[in-house]
Design a protein around this motif. Structure first.
Motif, PDB file in Angstrom:
ATOM      1  N   THR A  60      36.882  38.660  48.191  1.00 54.29           N
ATOM      2  CA  THR A  60      36.528  37.249  48.010  1.00 54.29           C
ATOM      3  C   THR A  60      37.467  36.518  47.047  1.00 54.29           C
ATOM      4  OG1 THR A  60      34.217  37.811  48.442  1.00 54.29           O
ATOM      5  CG2 THR A  60      34.657  35.667  47.431  1.00 54.29           C
ATOM      6  N   PRO A  61      37.811  37.084  45.882  1.00 53.50           N
ATOM      7  CA  PRO A  61      38.741  36.375  44.997  1.00 53.50           C
ATOM      8  C   PRO A  61      40.118  36.144  45.615  1.00 53.50           C
ATOM      9  CG  PRO A  61      37.539  38.042  43.774  1.00 53.50           C
ATOM     10  CD  PRO A  61      37.243  38.280  45.215  1.00 53.50           C
TER      11      PRO A  61
ATOM     12  N   VAL B 293      39.888  32.931  47.406  1.00 56.91           N
ATOM     13  CA  VAL B 293      39.921  31.814  46.449  1.00 56.91           C
ATOM     14  C   VAL B 293      41.360  31.553  45.999  1.00 56.91           C
ATOM     15  CG1 VAL B 293      39.146  31.016  44.184  1.00 56.91           C
ATOM     16  CG2 VAL B 293      37.577  32.286  45.669  1.00 56.91           C
TER      17      VAL B 293
ATOM     18  N   HIS C 139      42.431  37.573  39.367  1.00 60.92           N
ATOM     19  CA  HIS C 139      41.818  37.635  40.691  1.00 60.92           C
ATOM     20  C   HIS C 139      41.729  39.083  41.170  1.00 60.92           C
ATOM     21  CE1 HIS C 139      41.147  33.505  41.866  1.00 60.92           C
ATOM     22  NE2 HIS C 139      42.351  33.152  41.450  1.00 60.92           N
TER      23      HIS C 139
ATOM     24  N   ALA D 285      38.926  40.587  39.287  1.00 58.57           N
ATOM     25  CA  ALA D 285      37.658  40.012  39.742  1.00 58.57           C
ATOM     26  C   ALA D 285      37.213  40.644  41.052  1.00 58.57           C
ATOM     27  CB  ALA D 285      37.792  38.497  39.897  1.00 58.57           C
TER      28      ALA D 285
ATOM     29  N   ALA E 281      33.863  42.607  41.440  1.00 63.24           N
ATOM     30  CA  ALA E 281      32.869  42.159  42.419  1.00 63.24           C
ATOM     31  C   ALA E 281      32.313  43.355  43.187  1.00 63.24           C
ATOM     32  CB  ALA E 281      33.493  41.148  43.380  1.00 63.24           C
TER      33      ALA E 281
ATOM     34  N   GLU F 195      40.486  28.430  38.453  1.00 61.91           N
ATOM     35  CA  GLU F 195      39.684  29.123  39.455  1.00 61.91           C
ATOM     36  C   GLU F 195      39.582  30.618  39.167  1.00 61.91           C
ATOM     37  OE1 GLU F 195      37.873  27.666  41.496  1.00 61.91           O
ATOM     38  OE2 GLU F 195      38.717  25.652  41.525  1.00 61.91           O
ATOM     39  N   ALA F 196      40.668  31.195  38.638  1.00 60.19           N
ATOM     40  CA  ALA F 196      40.635  32.614  38.273  1.00 60.19           C
ATOM     41  C   ALA F 196      39.635  32.849  37.139  1.00 60.19           C
ATOM     42  CB  ALA F 196      42.026  33.093  37.863  1.00 60.19           C
TER      43      ALA F 196
ATOM     44  N   CYS G  93      36.076  32.433  38.594  1.00 54.50           N
ATOM     45  CA  CYS G  93      35.708  33.558  39.457  1.00 54.50           C
ATOM     46  C   CYS G  93      35.384  34.797  38.624  1.00 54.50           C
ATOM     47  CB  CYS G  93      36.858  33.832  40.420  1.00 54.50           C
ATOM     48  SG  CYS G  93      36.469  35.007  41.729  1.00 54.50           S
TER      49      CYS G  93
ATOM     50  N   LEU H 259      32.076  34.407  36.740  1.00 53.28           N
ATOM     51  CA  LEU H 259      30.913  34.572  37.614  1.00 53.28           C
ATOM     52  C   LEU H 259      30.616  36.049  37.863  1.00 53.28           C
ATOM     53  CD1 LEU H 259      28.738  33.370  39.423  1.00 53.28           C
ATOM     54  CD2 LEU H 259      30.423  33.235  41.262  1.00 53.28           C
ATOM     55  N   VAL H 260      31.647  36.825  38.150  1.00 49.87           N
ATOM     56  CA  VAL H 260      31.450  38.256  38.403  1.00 49.87           C
ATOM     57  C   VAL H 260      30.959  38.963  37.143  1.00 49.87           C
ATOM     58  CG1 VAL H 260      32.586  40.405  39.048  1.00 49.87           C
ATOM     59  CG2 VAL H 260      33.161  38.301  40.258  1.00 49.87           C
TER      60      VAL H 260
ATOM     61  N   TYR I  27      30.369  25.870  38.264  1.00 49.10           N
ATOM     62  CA  TYR I  27      30.052  25.502  39.638  1.00 49.10           C
ATOM     63  C   TYR I  27      28.940  24.455  39.670  1.00 49.10           C
ATOM     64  CZ  TYR I  27      33.012  29.466  40.677  1.00 49.10           C
ATOM     65  OH  TYR I  27      34.083  30.328  40.749  1.00 49.10           O
TER      66      TYR I  27
END
Length: 244
Positions: free
Chosen positions: A40-41, A44, A68, A71, A75, A127-128, A131, A134-135, A156
């Motif tokens: 997923t990352p 992104v 990323h 991440a 994840a 964004e990195a 992301c 969030l993880v 978000y």
């Protein structure tokens, strides 16, 4: 660029497989979900870098992509933790998180030193960070409680609110305080994954970090709302010309 993104996805799968080896034997479905989540990352990152195509990926970008990469692996780890096949508090995960956070301290200076700083790189960095946060908040939530998810979801929620409040779409002025508080979030979430740190201590650290993050976001929202109101009160140039 496509080669770099392909290598990123491959690296995420390799790290996810390594984490699977650290976990207790997991069901095939759980392992499959973990592997898919690890990619997923990369999606992104690809979406964020698309405006630069077909340009080159800079050295600073590569450092950002390391977050990323981490991440993606984390994840996969989060899926395994939620599935009961892996414990969140482990030295391998803590070491991976620490390495990812270190890249956040390097990409900005490298971009400025090499003269490659720009809006695409800044967006990739943001964004990195989002992301990874969030993880990490998912992993931390399994240790200290679901309220830790607020750290990862904050940015978000802000973006979602901007669709309702146009003032939140205005660019923010640079703030060293915002930068420091943002950097503290990853370090605070890391404490939940350190095996030797008592859960009570990690809970207190993450609670303080969340409080500071709420203050930072609240401060920005108030500033943007005030700026929007000032702009609305100012007469337009066309109106001034008509008055003359």
């Amino acid at each position: 660029m496509s080669t770099v993104l392909a290598l990123l996805a491959l690296g995420q799968l390799i790290l996810a497989l390594a984490i699977l080896l650290l976990a207790a034997p997991a069901a095939a479905a759980l392992s499959a979900v973990a592997l898919v989540s690890s990619l997923t990352p990369a999606l992104v990152a690809a979406a964020t870098l698309r405006p630069r195509a077909p340009g080159e990926v800079t050295t600073a970008d590569l450092l950002t992509l390391l977050r990323h990469l981490a991440a993606g692996a984390l994840a996969a780890a989060a899926v395994l933790v939620l599935g009961g096949a892996l414990t969140a508090q482990s030295w391998p995960l803590a070491a991976l998180i620490a390495a990812a956070l270190l890249s956040d301290a390097l990409d900005g200076p490298v971009a400025r030193r090499t003269g490659t700083a720009g809006p695409v790189g800044a967006r990739l960095d943001m964004e990195a960070d989002a992301c990874l946060a969030l993880v990490l908040s998912v992993l931390a939530a399994t240790v200290v409680g679901p309220w830790a998810l607020a750290i990862g979801l904050m940015r978000y929620a802000y973006v979602a609110a901007s669709f309702i409040r146009p003032s939140l779409r205005r660019p923010l002025d640079f703030s060293q305080l915002r930068r420091v508080i943002g950097g503290l979030q990853g370090v605070a979430l890391l404490t939940a994954m350190v095996p030797v740190l008592p859960t009570q201590a990690a809970t207190a650290i993450i609670a303080v970090a969340l409080g500071l993050l709420l203050v930072s976001f609240g401060r920005d929202v108030i500033a943007l709302e005030h700026a929007q109101r000032r702009a609305q009160r100012m007469p337009s140039r066309d109106h001034l010309r008509r008055r003359r």
